[in-house]
Design an enzyme around this catalytic site. Structure first.
Site, short mmCIF file in Angstrom:
data_model
loop_
_atom_site.label_atom_id
_atom_site.label_comp_id
_atom_site.label_asym_id
_atom_site.label_seq_id
_atom_site.Cartn_x
_atom_site.Cartn_y
_atom_site.Cartn_z
N MET A 30 0.84 -1.21 0.00
CA MET A 30 0.00 0.00 0.00
C MET A 30 0.87 1.25 0.00
O MET A 30 0.39 2.35 0.30
CB MET A 30 -0.94 0.00 1.20
N LEU A 33 6.72 3.18 1.50
CA LEU A 33 7.56 2.00 1.69
C LEU A 33 8.67 2.23 2.72
O LEU A 33 9.19 3.34 2.85
CB LEU A 33 8.17 1.60 0.34
N HIS A 34 9.01 1.16 3.41
CA HIS A 34 10.08 1.18 4.42
C HIS A 34 10.93 -0.08 4.25
O HIS A 34 10.74 -0.84 3.30
CB HIS A 34 9.47 1.30 5.82
N HIS A 37 9.15 -3.45 3.48
CA HIS A 37 8.81 -3.65 2.07
C HIS A 37 10.08 -3.93 1.26
O HIS A 37 10.09 -4.77 0.36
CB HIS A 37 8.15 -2.39 1.50
N GLN A 61 -10.37 -2.65 1.53
CA GLN A 61 -9.96 -3.34 2.76
C GLN A 61 -10.02 -2.44 3.99
O GLN A 61 -9.61 -2.84 5.07
CB GLN A 61 -8.56 -3.95 2.60
N GLY A 147 4.80 -10.33 3.76
CA GLY A 147 5.53 -10.30 5.03
C GLY A 147 4.82 -11.09 6.11
O GLY A 147 3.59 -11.08 6.21
N SER A 186 4.11 1.34 8.00
CA SER A 186 3.79 2.67 7.47
C SER A 186 3.00 3.45 8.52
O SER A 186 3.06 4.68 8.57
CB SER A 186 2.96 2.55 6.19
N ARG A 187 2.24 2.75 9.37
CA ARG A 187 1.41 3.42 10.38
C ARG A 187 2.22 3.95 11.56
O ARG A 187 1.69 4.71 12.36
CB ARG A 187 0.30 2.48 10.87
P1 AMP Z 1 1.46 -2.93 3.48
O1 AMP Z 1 2.00 -1.88 2.58
O2 AMP Z 1 1.47 -2.56 4.93
O3 AMP Z 1 0.14 -3.47 3.01
O4 AMP Z 1 2.48 -4.15 3.38
C1 AMP Z 1 2.83 -4.72 2.16
C2 AMP Z 1 3.62 -5.98 2.40
O5 AMP Z 1 4.80 -5.68 3.16
C3 AMP Z 1 2.83 -7.01 3.21
O6 AMP Z 1 3.08 -8.30 2.70
C4 AMP Z 1 3.40 -6.84 4.59
O7 AMP Z 1 3.30 -8.01 5.40
C5 AMP Z 1 4.84 -6.51 4.29
N1 AMP Z 1 5.43 -5.82 5.44
C6 AMP Z 1 4.96 -4.69 6.03
N2 AMP Z 1 5.74 -4.38 7.10
C7 AMP Z 1 6.70 -5.33 7.17
C8 AMP Z 1 7.80 -5.58 8.06
N3 AMP Z 1 8.05 -4.79 9.09
N4 AMP Z 1 8.58 -6.65 7.81
C9 AMP Z 1 8.32 -7.48 6.77
N5 AMP Z 1 7.30 -7.30 5.91
C10 AMP Z 1 6.51 -6.25 6.10
#
Ligand code: AMP
Length: 280
Positions: A30, A33-34, A37, A61, A147, A186-187
């Site tokens: 979403m 990115l960090h 990601h 979602q 993740g 991200s939050r």
């Molecule tokens: P999001 O952008 O939060 O929907 O996350 C996208 C993908 O990155 C999902 O598969 C998450 O599980 C993964 N992800 C988010 N934060 C982390 C983290 N700290 N370590 C590993 N994977 C992550």
């Protein structure tokens, strides 16, 4: 880094790669990115000839009153991170490109979506399964990367792929943390300095649970109740859930046997954070 906005364009791109016999990895995100990601993108780049990163804050979602509008967005920053990590392209559609005004077909994974986050976010996983199915159909990757941070989501995607005979390998990747233990998210940007400090109760609870399990504790309820006590000692924390479940079926367990997922969601002020660990 090329940023593609339309379904047609990304399909054409992937088709041309396929003609050259190249393999394709997909990393659904979403955005904002960090390093978490980035670890997924690096892995995808190591295991595939081309990598598509989808960067889409998926409206289906988010429930009413959740943070859809305020969810952080920064496509330029995301593009730089994708470039560094070895992605080939970012797919960054507008919501109207993904959802026609009369959109009415959803993918709903029934059982695994009911517990844990599903209790407070009843439509969340229907939205996740729907958008991930759409991304799978649009990109047709060989592999997709998720993740372990979102452990319930990963279990649900694995089940969806099995149930619907989707021919894509699902690769789970470990949780990436800040140096003090907080799981990257991200939050985390919503947290003020005081809340950021308070948020450490999640990773401390994870460490405590892992330690108890490593020392041979077989009573899942005891592990959970110790973790709850630790979190409750933090005045800014409000527990949504701390639970031990079977890592594959997401059904509650009371004993440590097989693969057990100990997962939690905790409000720090208004921000809802999640964390978890697996006991094999
Ligand atoms: P999001 O952008 O939060 O929907 O996350 C996208 C993908 O990155 C999902 O598969 C998450 O599980 C993964 N992800 C988010 N934060 C982390 C983290 N700290 N370590 C590993 N994977 C992550």
């Amino acid at each position: 880094m090329q940023v593609v906005k339309t379904v047609d364009e990304i399909r054409k791109m992937v088709k041309s790669w396929r003609k050259e016999g190249l393999s394709v990895g997909l990393v659904p995100t979403m955005g904002f990115l960090h390093e978490g990601h980035k670890s997924l993108i690096l892995r995808a780049a190591a295991e595939n000839d081309r990598v598509v990163v989808s960067d889409f804050v998926n409206p289906t979602q988010f429930g009413p009153g959740e943070d859809l509008e305020s969810y952080p967005r920064d496509i330029n920053r995301d593009a730089a991170l994708c470039e560094e990590a070895g992605a080939s392209v970012i797919f960054n559609p507008e919501p109207s490109e993904m959802y026609a005004p009369d959109f009415s077909t959803y993918v709903n994974m029934e059982n695994l979506s009911k517990g844990l986050c599903g209790k407070t976010r009843p439509i969340h996983f229907r939205g996740v399964c729907t958008v991930v199915s759409k991304l799978f159909n649009i990109v047709s990757p060989d592999r997709a990367y998720f993740g372990q941070k979102d452990a319930q989501q990963l279990a649900i995607i694995r089940r969806m792929v099995r149930d619907l005979n989707i021919d894509i390998e699902i690769v789970g990747c470990p949780i990436i943390r800040e140096s003090d233990g907080l799981a990257k998210s991200s939050r985390n940007t919503y947290l003020n300095p005081e809340e950021r400090q308070a948020a450490l109760c999640l990773s401390r609870a994870v460490k405590l649970g892992e330690k108890m399990a490593a020392e041979g504790e077989k009573d899942a309820d005891r592990i959970v109740s110790e973790m709850i006590s630790l979190i409750q000692a933090e005045p800014l924390a409000k527990i949504d859930y701390v639970e031990a479940v079977n890592g594959v079926t997401i059904e509650p367990v009371h004993k440590i046997e097989g693969t057990v997922l100990v997962a939690m969601a905790v409000y720090i002020g208004k921000t809802r954070l999640i964390d978890n660990f697996i006991i094999e």
